[in-house]
Scaffold this motif. Structure first.
Motif, mmCIF file in Angstrom:
data_model
loop_
_atom_site.group_PDB
_atom_site.id
_atom_site.type_symbol
_atom_site.label_atom_id
_atom_site.label_comp_id
_atom_site.label_asym_id
_atom_site.label_seq_id
_atom_site.Cartn_x
_atom_site.Cartn_y
_atom_site.Cartn_z
ATOM 1 N N ALA A 41 -3.629 0.541 -7.301
ATOM 2 C CA ALA A 41 -2.893 1.701 -7.793
ATOM 3 C C ALA A 41 -1.642 1.905 -6.945
ATOM 4 C CB ALA A 41 -3.781 2.936 -7.743
ATOM 5 N N GLU A 60 0.877 -1.184 0.000
ATOM 6 C CA GLU A 60 0.000 0.000 0.000
ATOM 7 C C GLU A 60 0.904 1.220 0.000
ATOM 8 O OE1 GLU A 60 -3.627 0.639 0.243
ATOM 9 O OE2 GLU A 60 -2.554 2.497 -0.188
ATOM 10 N N ASP A 61 0.499 2.250 -0.720
ATOM 11 C CA ASP A 61 1.356 3.442 -0.788
ATOM 12 C C ASP A 61 0.768 4.641 -0.039
ATOM 13 O OD1 ASP A 61 -0.687 3.495 -2.683
ATOM 14 O OD2 ASP A 61 0.396 4.910 -3.956
ATOM 15 N N LYS A 93 -12.163 0.035 -1.051
ATOM 16 C CA LYS A 93 -11.963 1.111 -0.082
ATOM 17 C C LYS A 93 -13.093 2.133 -0.222
ATOM 18 C CE LYS A 93 -6.942 1.076 -0.740
ATOM 19 N NZ LYS A 93 -5.857 1.864 -1.321
ATOM 20 N N ASP A 105 -2.795 -3.435 -2.775
ATOM 21 C CA ASP A 105 -3.454 -2.278 -3.390
ATOM 22 C C ASP A 105 -3.300 -2.379 -4.909
ATOM 23 O OD1 ASP A 105 -4.651 0.241 -3.592
ATOM 24 O OD2 ASP A 105 -2.739 1.302 -3.362
#
Ligand code: CA
Length: 228
Positions: A55, A9-10, A103, A53
């Motif tokens: 993206a 996850e970013d 999300k 995730d």
């Protein structure tokens, strides 16, 4: 046994929230903030679940998932995305993801999905993890019995230990040094050639074509990997 989760996850705030919650629930958590480092981590260590995730910088979650599966890493993948389109969901599942969560999600929902994936992968591994089958080979580690095409195969204690270690880490590349350390437990003068000799013997006994192994494969310059 502590369950190990790879969180890919970013988004910093989401990393914090998910990580803290998982740690509180008793999971061991590693974080990757881009697709490339996620792949590197997943190839190096065994995780019980990967939260992925879509993206992401460098490589998106779809590509990460596809590359993992083509590397024979079968760790359950739960995809996380801000996008709720059906097409994302379908693409993810086609590329080998096991589940999908849109999300924003509730932490309880995330925990429940993780637990469901863990249960499912335990069931797939077999109610009894002491047995394992690949190709025409069946192994019962508890009774140390190996059967191939209904005929017993004699393995030495070290061969059996080596095979078990490879199978328990299937999909991951394992260096000769690690095998010496974990299987032989050498403290003095490790000789990596010893590993090669035993691998070759296992192939003779278990592979259909020992010179072109399908299960205990060599990863050049790195070590060995069990596929199956
Ligand atoms: Ca993202």
């Amino acid at each position: 046994m502590m369950r190990r989760v790879l969180l890919v996850e970013d988004e910093a705030s989401l990393i914090l929230t998910i990580r803290d919650r998982l740690l509180n629930e008793g999971y061991d958590v590693e974080v990757a903030t881009d697709g490339e480092s996620a792949l590197q981590l997943a190839r190096r260590r065994i995780f019980d679940v990967i939260l992925l995730d879509i993206a992401l910088p460098k490589k998106n979650g779809f590509d990460v998932c596809r590359d993992l599966r083509s590397d024979a890493v079968h760790t359950p993948v739960l995809m996380l995305t801000a996008r709720g389109q059906i097409s994302d969901r379908v693409v993810g599942l086609k590329l080998g993801a096991d589940d999908y969560l849109t999300k924003p999600f509730d932490m309880l929902e995330l925990l429940a999905r993780i637990e469901a994936l863990l249960r499912r992968s335990r069931n797939l591994a077999g109610a009894n993890a002491d047995t394992f089958g690949f190709g025409d080979v069946q192994i019962d580690f508890r009774s140390a019995e190996v059967v191939r095409n209904s005929s017993p195969v004699e393995l030495s204690v070290l061969e059996l230990k080596l095979l078990r270690y490879l199978i328990e880490h299937r999909g991951a590349v394992i260096a000769r040094e690690e095998l010496l350390d974990k299987v032989w437990g050498y403290e003095a003068m490790p000789v990596t050639r010893t590993v090669d000799v035993h691998v070759s013997s296992l192939r003779q006994k278990l592979e259909r074509n020992p010179s072109r192994p399908e299960f205990i494969v060599t990863v050049h310059g790195l070590g060995y990997k069990f596929l199956g």
